[in-house]
Design a protein around this motif. Sequence first.
Motif, PDB file in Angstrom:
ATOM      1  N   ARG A  90       7.574  -6.103  -0.933  1.00  0.00           N
ATOM      2  CA  ARG A  90       8.872  -6.762  -1.011  1.00  0.00           C
ATOM      3  C   ARG A  90       9.957  -5.689  -0.895  1.00  0.00           C
ATOM      4  NH1 ARG A  90       5.809  -9.782  -4.935  1.00  0.00           N
ATOM      5  NH2 ARG A  90       5.351 -11.883  -4.121  1.00  0.00           N
ATOM      6  N   GLU A  91      10.999  -5.795  -1.690  1.00  0.00           N
ATOM      7  CA  GLU A  91      12.175  -4.958  -1.439  1.00  0.00           C
ATOM      8  C   GLU A  91      12.216  -3.644  -2.215  1.00  0.00           C
ATOM      9  OE1 GLU A  91      15.355  -8.527  -0.561  1.00  0.00           O
ATOM     10  OE2 GLU A  91      14.851  -8.075  -2.658  1.00  0.00           O
ATOM     11  N   THR A  92      11.246  -3.370  -3.068  1.00  0.00           N
ATOM     12  CA  THR A  92      11.296  -2.134  -3.852  1.00  0.00           C
ATOM     13  C   THR A  92      10.447  -1.015  -3.242  1.00  0.00           C
ATOM     14  OG1 THR A  92       9.502  -2.925  -5.278  1.00  0.00           O
ATOM     15  CG2 THR A  92      11.774  -3.362  -5.998  1.00  0.00           C
ATOM     16  N   THR A  93       9.866  -1.252  -2.067  1.00  0.00           N
ATOM     17  CA  THR A  93       9.127  -0.198  -1.361  1.00  0.00           C
ATOM     18  C   THR A  93       9.402  -0.325   0.132  1.00  0.00           C
ATOM     19  OG1 THR A  93       7.157  -1.595  -1.050  1.00  0.00           O
ATOM     20  CG2 THR A  93       7.217  -0.211  -3.031  1.00  0.00           C
ATOM     21  N   TYR A  94       8.998   0.712   0.865  1.00  0.00           N
ATOM     22  CA  TYR A  94       9.055   0.650   2.326  1.00  0.00           C
ATOM     23  C   TYR A  94       7.731   0.165   2.874  1.00  0.00           C
ATOM     24  CZ  TYR A  94      13.460   3.205   2.285  1.00  0.00           C
ATOM     25  OH  TYR A  94      14.768   3.573   2.099  1.00  0.00           O
ATOM     26  N   PRO A 147      16.453  -6.339  -6.616  1.00  0.00           N
ATOM     27  CA  PRO A 147      15.602  -6.695  -5.476  1.00  0.00           C
ATOM     28  C   PRO A 147      14.216  -7.160  -5.921  1.00  0.00           C
ATOM     29  CG  PRO A 147      15.697  -4.327  -5.713  1.00  0.00           C
ATOM     30  CD  PRO A 147      16.674  -4.881  -6.715  1.00  0.00           C
ATOM     31  N   ALA A 148      13.558  -7.937  -5.051  1.00  0.00           N
ATOM     32  CA  ALA A 148      12.222  -8.450  -5.369  1.00  0.00           C
ATOM     33  C   ALA A 148      11.213  -7.309  -5.387  1.00  0.00           C
ATOM     34  CB  ALA A 148      11.810  -9.501  -4.340  1.00  0.00           C
ATOM     35  N   LEU A 149      10.286  -7.381  -6.346  1.00  0.00           N
ATOM     36  CA  LEU A 149       9.318  -6.301  -6.559  1.00  0.00           C
ATOM     37  C   LEU A 149       8.122  -6.379  -5.614  1.00  0.00           C
ATOM     38  CD1 LEU A 149       8.991  -6.103 -10.449  1.00  0.00           C
ATOM     39  CD2 LEU A 149       9.375  -4.134  -8.941  1.00  0.00           C
ATOM     40  N   THR A 150       7.786  -5.246  -5.032  1.00  0.00           N
ATOM     41  CA  THR A 150       6.465  -5.104  -4.412  1.00  0.00           C
ATOM     42  C   THR A 150       5.437  -5.126  -5.536  1.00  0.00           C
ATOM     43  OG1 THR A 150       7.258  -3.832  -2.522  1.00  0.00           O
ATOM     44  CG2 THR A 150       4.951  -3.524  -3.138  1.00  0.00           C
ATOM     45  N   SER A 151       4.324  -5.824  -5.331  1.00  0.00           N
ATOM     46  CA  SER A 151       3.335  -5.945  -6.405  1.00  0.00           C
ATOM     47  C   SER A 151       1.933  -6.106  -5.830  1.00  0.00           C
ATOM     48  CB  SER A 151       3.674  -7.140  -7.300  1.00  0.00           C
ATOM     49  OG  SER A 151       2.786  -7.238  -8.389  1.00  0.00           O
ATOM     50  N   ASP A 182      15.608   3.535  -1.457  1.00  0.00           N
ATOM     51  CA  ASP A 182      15.932   4.809  -0.819  1.00  0.00           C
ATOM     52  C   ASP A 182      15.672   6.006  -1.726  1.00  0.00           C
ATOM     53  OD1 ASP A 182      16.705   3.351   1.341  1.00  0.00           O
ATOM     54  OD2 ASP A 182      18.855   3.471   0.952  1.00  0.00           O
ATOM     55  N   GLU A 183      16.047   5.892  -3.013  1.00  0.00           N
ATOM     56  CA  GLU A 183      15.913   7.025  -3.925  1.00  0.00           C
ATOM     57  C   GLU A 183      14.728   6.888  -4.875  1.00  0.00           C
ATOM     58  OE1 GLU A 183      20.612   8.321  -4.184  1.00  0.00           O
ATOM     59  OE2 GLU A 183      19.781   7.068  -5.760  1.00  0.00           O
ATOM     60  N   ILE A 184      14.294   5.688  -5.106  1.00  0.00           N
ATOM     61  CA  ILE A 184      13.119   5.473  -5.951  1.00  0.00           C
ATOM     62  C   ILE A 184      12.439   4.162  -5.531  1.00  0.00           C
ATOM     63  CG2 ILE A 184      14.471   4.325  -7.760  1.00  0.00           C
ATOM     64  CD1 ILE A 184      12.485   5.533  -9.808  1.00  0.00           C
ATOM     65  N   GLN A 185      11.102   4.210  -5.438  1.00  0.00           N
ATOM     66  CA  GLN A 185      10.328   3.025  -5.072  1.00  0.00           C
ATOM     67  C   GLN A 185       9.483   2.578  -6.274  1.00  0.00           C
ATOM     68  OE1 GLN A 185       8.452   3.000  -1.145  1.00  0.00           O
ATOM     69  NE2 GLN A 185       9.484   4.939  -0.662  1.00  0.00           N
ATOM     70  N   ILE A 186       9.210   1.280  -6.341  1.00  0.00           N
ATOM     71  CA  ILE A 186       8.505   0.723  -7.501  1.00  0.00           C
ATOM     72  C   ILE A 186       7.488  -0.308  -7.051  1.00  0.00           C
ATOM     73  CG2 ILE A 186       8.746  -0.522  -9.696  1.00  0.00           C
ATOM     74  CD1 ILE A 186      11.692   0.460  -9.731  1.00  0.00           C
ATOM     75  N   ILE A 187       6.284  -0.205  -7.619  1.00  0.00           N
ATOM     76  CA  ILE A 187       5.227  -1.188  -7.374  1.00  0.00           C
ATOM     77  C   ILE A 187       4.728  -1.724  -8.712  1.00  0.00           C
ATOM     78  CG2 ILE A 187       2.811  -1.494  -6.652  1.00  0.00           C
ATOM     79  CD1 ILE A 187       3.290   0.271  -4.314  1.00  0.00           C
ATOM     80  N   GLY A 188       4.652  -3.043  -8.821  1.00  0.00           N
ATOM     81  CA  GLY A 188       4.090  -3.679 -10.005  1.00  0.00           C
ATOM     82  C   GLY A 188       2.645  -4.098  -9.769  1.00  0.00           C
ATOM     83  N   PHE A 189       2.125  -4.889 -10.692  1.00  0.00           N
ATOM     84  CA  PHE A 189       0.723  -5.325 -10.595  1.00  0.00           C
ATOM     85  C   PHE A 189       0.611  -6.731 -11.178  1.00  0.00           C
ATOM     86  CE2 PHE A 189      -3.818  -5.140 -10.700  1.00  0.00           C
ATOM     87  CZ  PHE A 189      -4.200  -4.073  -9.893  1.00  0.00           C
ATOM     88  N   ASN A 190      -0.070  -7.607 -10.476  1.00  0.00           N
ATOM     89  CA  ASN A 190      -0.371  -9.004 -10.804  1.00  0.00           C
ATOM     90  C   ASN A 190       0.304  -9.980  -9.851  1.00  0.00           C
ATOM     91  OD1 ASN A 190      -1.973  -8.275 -12.955  1.00  0.00           O
ATOM     92  ND2 ASN A 190      -0.472  -8.789 -14.527  1.00  0.00           N
ATOM     93  N   ASN A 191       1.350  -9.528  -9.136  1.00  0.00           N
ATOM     94  CA  ASN A 191       2.068 -10.402  -8.207  1.00  0.00           C
ATOM     95  C   ASN A 191       2.468 -11.705  -8.893  1.00  0.00           C
ATOM     96  OD1 ASN A 191       3.202 -10.932  -5.647  1.00  0.00           O
ATOM     97  ND2 ASN A 191       1.460 -12.215  -5.086  1.00  0.00           N
ATOM     98  N   SER A 192       3.049 -11.567 -10.062  1.00  0.00           N
ATOM     99  CA  SER A 192       3.422 -12.722 -10.868  1.00  0.00           C
ATOM    100  C   SER A 192       4.796 -13.250 -10.471  1.00  0.00           C
ATOM    101  CB  SER A 192       3.447 -12.334 -12.342  1.00  0.00           C
ATOM    102  OG  SER A 192       4.505 -11.411 -12.584  1.00  0.00           O
TER     103      SER A 192
END
Length: 329
Positions: A325-329, A283-287, A265-275
Amino acid sequence: MNIYDIASQARVSIATVSRVLNGKGNVSEKTRNHVLQVIEELGYTPNIFARGLGLNSIKMVGILCSDVSDIYYATSVSVLEKELRKRGYDSLLCCTGDQLEDRKKSIELLLSKRVDAIILVGSTFKERGDNSHIVDAAKKVPVILVNDYIQAPNIYGVVCDDFNAMREAVSLFLDQGLREIVYLYDADTYSGALKLSGYQTAFTQRNMTADAMLTVRCGHSPESAREQTLRLLAQRRIEAVAASDDCLAVGALQAAMRIKRKIPDEIQIIGFNNSMLARSTIPALTSVDNKVEQLSRKAVETLIDVFEQRDAPSRKVLTAEVVKRETTY
């Protein structure tokens, strides 16, 4: 004198010279006679390079990675070894670290062991300047790069489109109206440069400019990324974080949770590599899934095509995808 020199002198491909030496493949009589004449003029005797094309092969492939403890590299090495084993090849692994001299020594070591080919895992092996040590190795055996590419004879690259992958990831934020978007990265590699460009391009495509103060380099660890993110969160109302690696995204997630910022809601996070890291957080990371397993399989397929004298493109590109996953909309 080696097969590379013969190909250069005769103005034909390495594969054509190999077909002439082996008496196989579709080579015109004119081309065959021309190559044989060059071989005779130069006094060429087939050397160990020919083993990589099926002659007296010891069925051994050298694999280089900088750090096998890294999840991305470990996954790639695991798939490479498995795919090579399926095809009757053993592998010899060298972990080189980040120093150029150590990498050169590792390549020399593998060549001294008379491997049939060398596979370089990750874009850390491509130097910004001189890559002659890799080019020279390719004059003796085929060299395959996983997620990197060097344009030179007998070098083949299988890469992911990291530029568009990061551009699309950041576009997910921009399309929601988010503007305070941090980019965390840890290396100036070939892949790293593409990701950074993708981040910046997502802004320019909307006639905007990415804030240079929000492009932050940190160490390759969650702790380093966490401290950098906490610093930024104390200074600005950060709305989103795009990270060049899942371990950095984990650090950003820890920072947001420490100061009780609501995710997403207040901050979204995306990673890279889908590891595994992306799937293990709460919460589980969007990647971004940059297809490391597919890249590694394609690398072995390319190598086998070279060994069996089939046409192999010098560069193959795979398309990544964002796994929400759960860190983004």
